[in-house]
Design a protein around this motif. Structure first.
Motif, PDB file in Angstrom:
ATOM      1  N   ASN A  86     -10.841  -5.659  14.666  1.00 38.61           N
ATOM      2  CA  ASN A  86     -10.866  -4.498  15.563  1.00 38.61           C
ATOM      3  C   ASN A  86     -10.145  -3.280  14.979  1.00 38.61           C
ATOM      4  N   ASP A  87      -9.679  -3.407  13.740  1.00 37.67           N
ATOM      5  CA  ASP A  87      -8.936  -2.312  13.105  1.00 37.67           C
ATOM      6  C   ASP A  87      -9.908  -1.189  12.726  1.00 37.67           C
ATOM      7  N   THR A 139      -6.449   0.459  16.651  1.00 38.71           N
ATOM      8  CA  THR A 139      -7.137  -0.823  16.835  1.00 38.71           C
ATOM      9  C   THR A 139      -7.886  -0.796  18.161  1.00 38.71           C
ATOM     10  N   LYS A 140      -9.169  -1.132  18.118  1.00 40.56           N
ATOM     11  CA  LYS A 140      -9.954  -1.177  19.363  1.00 40.56           C
ATOM     12  C   LYS A 140      -9.497  -2.369  20.204  1.00 40.56           C
ATOM     13  N   GLY A 186     -11.326  -4.095  22.158  1.00 36.10           N
ATOM     14  CA  GLY A 186     -12.408  -5.080  22.004  1.00 36.10           C
ATOM     15  C   GLY A 186     -13.476  -4.449  21.138  1.00 36.10           C
ATOM     16  N   PRO A 187     -14.204  -5.236  20.359  1.00 37.14           N
ATOM     17  CA  PRO A 187     -15.108  -4.643  19.365  1.00 37.14           C
ATOM     18  C   PRO A 187     -16.251  -3.811  19.945  1.00 37.14           C
ATOM     19  N   PRO A 200     -14.201   0.788  22.466  1.00 38.49           N
ATOM     20  CA  PRO A 200     -14.214   1.215  21.064  1.00 38.49           C
ATOM     21  C   PRO A 200     -13.252   2.352  20.690  1.00 38.49           C
ATOM     22  N   SER A 255     -14.587  -9.157  27.697  1.00 40.89           N
ATOM     23  CA  SER A 255     -14.797  -8.935  26.260  1.00 40.89           C
ATOM     24  C   SER A 255     -14.376 -10.167  25.460  1.00 40.89           C
ATOM     25  N   ASP A 261     -13.127 -11.468  21.437  1.00 40.83           N
ATOM     26  CA  ASP A 261     -12.273 -10.901  20.370  1.00 40.83           C
ATOM     27  C   ASP A 261     -11.369  -9.808  20.910  1.00 40.83           C
ATOM     28  N   SER A 279      -8.180  -7.744  21.618  1.00 39.75           N
ATOM     29  CA  SER A 279      -7.024  -7.531  20.739  1.00 39.75           C
ATOM     30  C   SER A 279      -5.697  -7.949  21.361  1.00 39.75           C
TER      31      SER A 279
END
Ligand code: DGY
Length: 430
Positions: free
Chosen positions: A17-18, A23-24, A26-27, A31, A412, A414, A416
């Motif tokens: 997510n970087d 850093t997001k 969630g992908p 965003p 979501s 992944d 973060s």
């Protein structure tokens, strides 16, 4: 799966997510850079990449408004399909708006707490000196621009500022808001996540209506306090703020800065918090609806946040923990519910096990609650919640939230802060 691979996977999620500068959360679903997400992400990053953690914080601060507000989202001009897009906010009509695109509202102030914790593990006075003035300005803004009754308690003007968007805490306030006319919009949040796990339409329409009101007021702080149809003193927000004031004070002391102003906020909030929020009959903390002048008698996990701030007396803490958190019909796992801690008491008719802030388990809430429990000596229960949370992540992945009945993931993937807090909560056992 071993603990080592869980931590490796957590690091991979933060790397995935970087977006370079930030850093997001969630992908796909989130965003851009979110305020309290980013604070926790920085905490997670500090476990394996301290310079990147510092960059995360600097990027968030680049969105600070001239009046001191740190906004809920910094868009960083990244193209995306997220709604509402930066242009929707029309912040350029405010003389305080920063040069980068942001929202016009804030989010719970976790950053000073995170900066202090990182600094306690990796002392770096230069970094603290760099960010301290921005943190102080943000806290001053919350204690002045958002103080409607000279209590030093901060008001929120939008449920998104509470971080718990569609919590049943806000339903009664919403009933009193009848959008006259809505701007044209199309939701984006149900593109990647099932609608049944996202806010209902009627709440979402009010979220958007409120933004429309704010942009017509050009985000002038006095006009917002005077005219926002939604105005609340939020237990969660103010508990986090009090804890963050304590942490900001400690950072100030470490720099040799005067702390009289912060001491004043701490004294006033300490004096007003329990009077404003504690309900002696229920043994719970209730939010306060400023517009109607009434407490909001809804039992959600926000009631446990004051433990994180050390605000309840021993007796109040005992009532919260033994009367409610351990109560198997409200919060403690029992029957079909196998996991700690549902974000709404299951006795509330509005509890929904999979819908966003209506009831699922959130890693952030479990982290706050476990930290608060330790502050009051409930170490065994804190450990049970910590292990249950890490177990949920291990079994169902780094999800945004979880169904307490079977532990399945929602929202979501992944996500973060679930990864960041897996790193932090694993560190707690060392
Ligand atoms: C969202 O888009 O759901 C966010 O919570 C708003 O900040």
């Amino acid at each position: 799966m071993t603990t080592v691979s869980l931590l490796d996977r957590a690091i991979s999620v933060l790397r995935l997510n970087d977006a370079g500068m930030f850093t997001k959360p969630g992908p796909h679903q989130y965003p851009h850079q979110w305020n309290w997400d980013s604070a926790l992400i920085a905490l997670g990053l500090s476990h394996f990449d301290l310079p990147r953690a510092h960059l995360e914080i600097r990027s968030l601060l680049s969105g600070q408004w001239q009046d001191g507000m740190i906004p809920s989202v910094v868009y960083h001009s990244m193209p995306s399909d997220y709604f509402p897009p930066s242009q929707f906010w029309q912040i350029e009509n405010s003389p305080s708006a920063p040069p980068v695109p942001t929202t016009g509202i804030t989010q719970p102030p976790l950053l000073a707490t995170v900066v202090r914790r990182i600094d306690s593990r990796h002392p770096n006075p230069d970094f603290v000196r760099e960010v301290y003035p921005s943190l102080l300005r943000w806290h001053r803004w919350m204690h002045t621009a958002r103080d409607i009754d000279d209590s030093a308690l901060a008001c929120i003007i939008h449920p998104w500022e509470s971080g718990t968007d569609d919590s049943p805490r806000w339903l009664r306030l919403f009933e009193a808001i009848q959008p006259e006319a809505l701007p044209e919009f199309r939701r984006g949040d149900t593109r990647y996540v099932a609608a049944a796990e996202r806010p209902n339409r009627s709440e979402y329409e009010r979220f958007i209506y409120l933004i429309d009101v704010f942009r017509k007021l050009n985000y002038a702080p006095t006009a917002l306090l005077a005219h926002s149809p939604f105005l609340a003193q939020d237990v969660l927000f103010n508990a986090i703020l009090f804890r963050a004031d304590e942490d900001l004070r400690a950072l100030g002391v470490s720099l040799g800065e005067p702390t009289g102003e912060i001491d004043g906020w701490l004294d006033r909030v300490q004096g007003n918090f329990n009077t404003r929020f504690w309900d002696e009959g229920a043994g719970l903390y209730y939010d306060y609806d400023v517009r109607s002048g009434n407490p909001i008698p809804v039992n959600t996990a926000a009631t446990f946040l004051p433990l994180f701030a050390g605000l309840p007396s021993r007796e109040q803490a005992q009532r919260l923990v033994e009367g409610h958190l351990l109560n198997p019909v409200e919060y403690a796992p029992s029957g079909q519910v196998r996991h700690w801690v549902t974000t709404t008491a299951r006795t509330e008719p509005t509890w929904e096990p999979r819908r966003y802030w209506r009831g699922p388990v959130w890693v952030i809430m479990n982290w706050f609650i476990a930290e608060g429990l330790r502050r009051y000596g409930y170490d065994g229960l804190a450990e049970t919640i910590r292990q249950d949370t890490l177990g949920l992540i291990e079994t169902s992945g780094f999800r945004e939230y979880y169904d307490a009945r079977d532990g399945s993931g929602c929202g979501s993937d992944d996500f973060s802060w679930s990864a960041a807090l897996a790193l932090e909560m694993s560190h707690d056992s060392k």
